[in-house]
Design a protein around this motif. Structure first.
Motif, PDB file in Angstrom:
ATOM      1  N   ALA A 276      -8.114  -0.183  -7.368  1.00 20.84           N
ATOM      2  CA  ALA A 276      -8.153  -0.172  -8.840  1.00 20.84           C
ATOM      3  C   ALA A 276      -7.098   0.784  -9.406  1.00 20.84           C
ATOM      4  CB  ALA A 276      -9.548   0.215  -9.339  1.00 20.84           C
ATOM      5  N   ARG A 277      -6.685   1.774  -8.591  1.00 24.09           N
ATOM      6  CA  ARG A 277      -5.657   2.714  -9.079  1.00 24.09           C
ATOM      7  C   ARG A 277      -4.343   2.011  -9.403  1.00 24.09           C
ATOM      8  NH1 ARG A 277      -5.598   3.106  -3.483  1.00 24.09           N
ATOM      9  NH2 ARG A 277      -3.629   3.671  -2.460  1.00 24.09           N
ATOM     10  N   PHE A 278      -4.129   0.854  -8.789  1.00 23.51           N
ATOM     11  CA  PHE A 278      -2.907   0.096  -9.093  1.00 23.51           C
ATOM     12  C   PHE A 278      -3.092  -0.824 -10.305  1.00 23.51           C
ATOM     13  CE2 PHE A 278      -2.680   0.739  -4.378  1.00 23.51           C
ATOM     14  CZ  PHE A 278      -1.621   1.617  -4.383  1.00 23.51           C
TER      15      PHE A 278
ATOM     16  N   LEU B 226       1.785  -1.361   9.537  1.00 23.43           N
ATOM     17  CA  LEU B 226       0.423  -1.538   9.011  1.00 23.43           C
ATOM     18  C   LEU B 226      -0.079  -0.257   8.366  1.00 23.43           C
ATOM     19  CD1 LEU B 226      -1.860  -3.215  11.732  1.00 23.43           C
ATOM     20  CD2 LEU B 226      -0.989  -4.259   9.632  1.00 23.43           C
ATOM     21  N   GLY B 227      -0.913  -0.413   7.351  1.00 24.49           N
ATOM     22  CA  GLY B 227      -1.758   0.680   6.870  1.00 24.49           C
ATOM     23  C   GLY B 227      -3.173   0.372   7.328  1.00 24.49           C
ATOM     24  N   ILE B 228      -4.128   1.121   6.828  1.00 23.65           N
ATOM     25  CA  ILE B 228      -5.535   0.840   7.145  1.00 23.65           C
ATOM     26  C   ILE B 228      -6.372   1.176   5.913  1.00 23.65           C
ATOM     27  CG2 ILE B 228      -5.889   3.149   8.179  1.00 23.65           C
ATOM     28  CD1 ILE B 228      -7.817   1.801  10.207  1.00 23.65           C
TER      29      ILE B 228
ATOM     30  N   LEU C 134       2.031  -9.159   4.709  1.00 25.57           N
ATOM     31  CA  LEU C 134       0.732  -9.383   5.348  1.00 25.57           C
ATOM     32  C   LEU C 134      -0.226 -10.206   4.505  1.00 25.57           C
ATOM     33  CD1 LEU C 134      -0.058  -5.778   6.608  1.00 25.57           C
ATOM     34  CD2 LEU C 134       0.131  -7.805   8.055  1.00 25.57           C
ATOM     35  N   ASP C 135      -0.177  -9.979   3.195  1.00 20.45           N
ATOM     36  CA  ASP C 135      -1.282 -10.478   2.382  1.00 20.45           C
ATOM     37  C   ASP C 135      -0.863 -10.602   0.922  1.00 20.45           C
ATOM     38  OD1 ASP C 135      -1.041  -7.747   2.016  1.00 20.45           O
ATOM     39  OD2 ASP C 135      -3.000  -7.241   2.811  1.00 20.45           O
ATOM     40  N   GLU C 136      -1.727 -11.200   0.132  1.00 23.24           N
ATOM     41  CA  GLU C 136      -1.419 -11.417  -1.289  1.00 23.24           C
ATOM     42  C   GLU C 136      -2.717 -11.637  -2.056  1.00 23.24           C
ATOM     43  OE1 GLU C 136       0.107 -10.944  -4.033  1.00 23.24           O
ATOM     44  OE2 GLU C 136       1.977 -11.918  -3.436  1.00 23.24           O
TER      45      GLU C 136
ATOM     46  N   GLY D  43      -9.276  10.749   3.527  1.00 20.60           N
ATOM     47  CA  GLY D  43      -9.995   9.511   3.212  1.00 20.60           C
ATOM     48  C   GLY D  43      -9.887   8.466   4.315  1.00 20.60           C
ATOM     49  N   LYS D  44      -8.896   8.615   5.193  1.00 18.64           N
ATOM     50  CA  LYS D  44      -8.700   7.634   6.262  1.00 18.64           C
ATOM     51  C   LYS D  44      -9.310   8.098   7.580  1.00 18.64           C
ATOM     52  CE  LYS D  44      -6.466   4.812   3.626  1.00 18.64           C
ATOM     53  NZ  LYS D  44      -5.050   4.492   3.626  1.00 18.64           N
ATOM     54  N   ALA D  45      -9.857   9.335   7.617  1.00 16.75           N
ATOM     55  CA  ALA D  45     -10.278   9.924   8.904  1.00 16.75           C
ATOM     56  C   ALA D  45     -11.369   9.110   9.600  1.00 16.75           C
ATOM     57  CB  ALA D  45     -10.734  11.365   8.694  1.00 16.75           C
TER      58      ALA D  45
ATOM     59  N   GLY E  49     -11.721   0.348   7.243  1.00  9.58           N
ATOM     60  CA  GLY E  49     -11.208  -0.117   8.534  1.00  9.58           C
ATOM     61  C   GLY E  49     -10.507  -1.459   8.474  1.00  9.58           C
ATOM     62  N   HIS E  50     -10.224  -1.959   7.258  1.00  9.03           N
ATOM     63  CA  HIS E  50      -9.511  -3.244   7.220  1.00  9.03           C
ATOM     64  C   HIS E  50      -8.029  -3.041   7.511  1.00  9.03           C
ATOM     65  CE1 HIS E  50      -8.915  -2.519   2.691  1.00  9.03           C
ATOM     66  NE2 HIS E  50      -7.701  -2.802   3.092  1.00  9.03           N
ATOM     67  N   ILE E  51      -7.418  -4.059   8.100  1.00  8.07           N
ATOM     68  CA  ILE E  51      -5.957  -4.117   8.214  1.00  8.07           C
ATOM     69  C   ILE E  51      -5.525  -5.408   7.534  1.00  8.07           C
ATOM     70  CG2 ILE E  51      -5.520  -2.585  10.158  1.00  8.07           C
ATOM     71  CD1 ILE E  51      -5.597  -4.970  12.042  1.00  8.07           C
ATOM     72  N   ALA E  52      -4.353  -5.365   6.880  1.00 12.96           N
ATOM     73  CA  ALA E  52      -3.990  -6.393   5.892  1.00 12.96           C
ATOM     74  C   ALA E  52      -5.183  -6.470   4.949  1.00 12.96           C
ATOM     75  CB  ALA E  52      -3.629  -7.711   6.549  1.00 12.96           C
ATOM     76  N   PHE E  53      -5.781  -7.656   4.749  1.00 17.82           N
ATOM     77  CA  PHE E  53      -7.008  -7.711   3.942  1.00 17.82           C
ATOM     78  C   PHE E  53      -8.140  -8.273   4.797  1.00 17.82           C
ATOM     79  CE2 PHE E  53      -5.024  -7.570  -0.547  1.00 17.82           C
ATOM     80  CZ  PHE E  53      -5.625  -6.355  -0.847  1.00 17.82           C
ATOM     81  N   ASN E  54      -8.113  -7.995   6.099  1.00 20.53           N
ATOM     82  CA  ASN E  54      -9.197  -8.435   6.979  1.00 20.53           C
ATOM     83  C   ASN E  54     -10.353  -7.456   6.834  1.00 20.53           C
ATOM     84  OD1 ASN E  54      -8.071 -10.786   8.716  1.00 20.53           O
ATOM     85  ND2 ASN E  54      -6.430  -9.266   8.630  1.00 20.53           N
TER      86      ASN E  54
ATOM     87  N   GLY F 157       0.850  -1.203   0.000  1.00 19.07           N
ATOM     88  CA  GLY F 157       0.000   0.000   0.000  1.00 19.07           C
ATOM     89  C   GLY F 157       0.875   1.238   0.000  1.00 19.07           C
ATOM     90  N   SER F 158       0.256   2.398  -0.143  1.00 16.84           N
ATOM     91  CA  SER F 158       1.032   3.636  -0.244  1.00 16.84           C
ATOM     92  C   SER F 158       1.459   4.173   1.119  1.00 16.84           C
ATOM     93  CB  SER F 158       0.227   4.691  -1.004  1.00 16.84           C
ATOM     94  OG  SER F 158      -1.093   4.728  -0.525  1.00 16.84           O
ATOM     95  N   SER F 159       0.713   3.853   2.184  1.00 18.95           N
ATOM     96  CA  SER F 159       1.005   4.448   3.498  1.00 18.95           C
ATOM     97  C   SER F 159       2.430   4.210   3.993  1.00 18.95           C
ATOM     98  CB  SER F 159      -0.005   3.953   4.533  1.00 18.95           C
ATOM     99  OG  SER F 159      -1.310   4.214   4.093  1.00 18.95           O
ATOM    100  N   PRO F 160       2.974   2.993   3.864  1.00 19.04           N
ATOM    101  CA  PRO F 160       4.326   2.778   4.423  1.00 19.04           C
ATOM    102  C   PRO F 160       5.462   3.245   3.522  1.00 19.04           C
ATOM    103  CG  PRO F 160       3.129   0.686   4.125  1.00 19.04           C
ATOM    104  CD  PRO F 160       2.403   1.735   3.361  1.00 19.04           C
TER     105      PRO F 160
HETATM  106  C1  GLP Z   1      -4.543  -2.719   0.898  1.00 17.12           C
HETATM  107  C2  GLP Z   1      -3.584  -3.552   1.729  1.00 17.12           C
HETATM  108  C3  GLP Z   1      -3.511  -3.056   3.146  1.00 17.12           C
HETATM  109  C4  GLP Z   1      -3.322  -1.547   3.148  1.00 17.12           C
HETATM  110  C5  GLP Z   1      -4.489  -0.878   2.493  1.00 17.12           C
HETATM  111  C6  GLP Z   1      -4.385   0.633   2.489  1.00 17.12           C
HETATM  112  O1  GLP Z   1      -5.855  -3.131   0.999  1.00 17.12           O
HETATM  113  N1  GLP Z   1      -3.922  -4.937   1.736  1.00 17.12           N
HETATM  114  O2  GLP Z   1      -2.430  -3.699   3.817  1.00 17.12           O
HETATM  115  O3  GLP Z   1      -3.191  -1.099   4.476  1.00 17.12           O
HETATM  116  O4  GLP Z   1      -4.520  -1.328   1.151  1.00 17.12           O
HETATM  117  O5  GLP Z   1      -3.573   1.034   1.434  1.00 17.12           O
HETATM  118  P1  GLP Z   1      -2.976   2.489   1.277  1.00 17.12           P
HETATM  119  O6  GLP Z   1      -1.895   2.582   2.278  1.00 17.12           O
HETATM  120  O7  GLP Z   1      -2.454   2.525  -0.126  1.00 17.12           O
HETATM  121  O8  GLP Z   1      -4.083   3.432   1.511  1.00 17.12           O
END
Ligand code: GLP
Length: 261
Positions: free
Chosen positions: A166-168, A131-133, A66-68, A202-204, A137-142, A37-40
């Motif tokens: 979809a932007r990716f 982690l991003g979010i 975290l995920d795939e 968008g994350k607020a 409110g999902h973390i990883a793909f939960n 994701g873009s956050s880290p």
């Molecule tokens: C994806 C990833 C998450 C990530 C989230 C937010 O869904 N699986 O791990 O936290 O996107 O992405 P971004 O940081 O680009 O907003």
């Protein structure tokens, strides 16, 4: 849960990199949890710069993603294995094979998920998880509705997450896979320190639930309220819906520097 409101991505990258540098200093063979994701990205940029300058080394460290996505061809540029290699792993000095992720091309998905959980345990567990979010409110793909006790498994992505991602995929929603493998919420909760990064308006709403909402599977990140050591790094825009924002700012400003995050 410590909430730290910083000036933007660059400062967030520096503060998180300080914590990771401290960890590597104390424990060179540390196990890192790596998010895509873009956050880290600012964190990875800062770590790559410090590694290049010789200030830190990942030579003995390990990493777990975290995920795939399920089913993306091995050469697809948006496979998370490829993404994490490009944005971070190839820019620092990890030993070959030191970073692993769940196998989205496995023919036996449950076996691949169990093997991934075993690999994390065999490495001694994750010392520090980045982690991003998601906006939902999902973390990883939960995704919302995930079991708060879940382990690595297959999940169906929500339409919102597919739209967000979809932007990716050249803004082609149909090209975004429908399924993923993801560490579960209990897997993430087993990490010793969690640093969650969120920036932008968008994350607020998700951040509001994460920090000040009720713990609920509807906002999966809220499970982190039960974790003993979570640091939430935000910019002003992501923090705009927090009720105790002044308190969080004062607390961080008056914190003894030796405490770190
Ligand atoms: C994806 C990833 C998450 C990530 C989230 C937010 O869904 N699986 O791990 O936290 O996107 O992405 P971004 O940081 O680009 O907003």
């Amino acid at each position: 849960m410590e909430v730290v409101i910083l000036s933007g991505a660059e400062e967030i990258g520096a503060v998180a990199a300080d914590a990771i540098a401290d960890l590597l200093h104390r424990k060179p063979a540390a196990v890192l949890g790596l998010a895509t994701g873009s956050s880290p990205l600012a964190i990875y940029d800062e770590l790559a710069a410090r590694c290049e300058a010789g200030a830190i080394s990942f030579r003995q460290a390990r990493g777990f993603t975290l995920d795939e996505y399920v089913g993306l061809p091995a050469d697809h540029p948006q496979r998370y294995r490829t993404v994490i290699e490009d944005v971070f792993v190839s820019r620092v000095d990890f030993a070959p094979g030191a970073v692993e992720g769940p196998d989205g091309l496995a023919s036996d998905i449950p076996a691949a998920c169990a093997a991934f959980e075993s690999a994390i345990q065999a490495a001694g567990g994750v010392d520090l998880q980045i982690l991003g979010i998601g906006t939902d409110g999902h973390i990883a793909f939960n995704e919302p509705g995930s079991s708060l006790a879940s382990r690595t498994r297959i999940k169906t992505l929500t339409r919102q997450t597919r739209i967000d991602n979809a932007r990716f995929f050249d803004d082609d929603l149909d090209a975004v896979p429908t399924h993923c493998l993801t560490q579960g919420l209990a897997t993430i909760m087993a990490a010793r320190h969690v640093i969650l990064v969120a920036t932008g308006r968008g994350k607020a709403e998700a951040v509001h639930h994460l920090v000040e909402g009720a713990v609920s599977a509807l906002w999966p990140a809220t499970i982190l309220q039960h974790h003993p050591h979570v640091t939430v790094l935000l910019d002003d825009a992501a923090a705009r819906r927090l009720q105790l924002v002044d308190y969080y700012r004062e607390t961080y400003l008056s914190k003894p520097k030796w405490q770190g995050i």
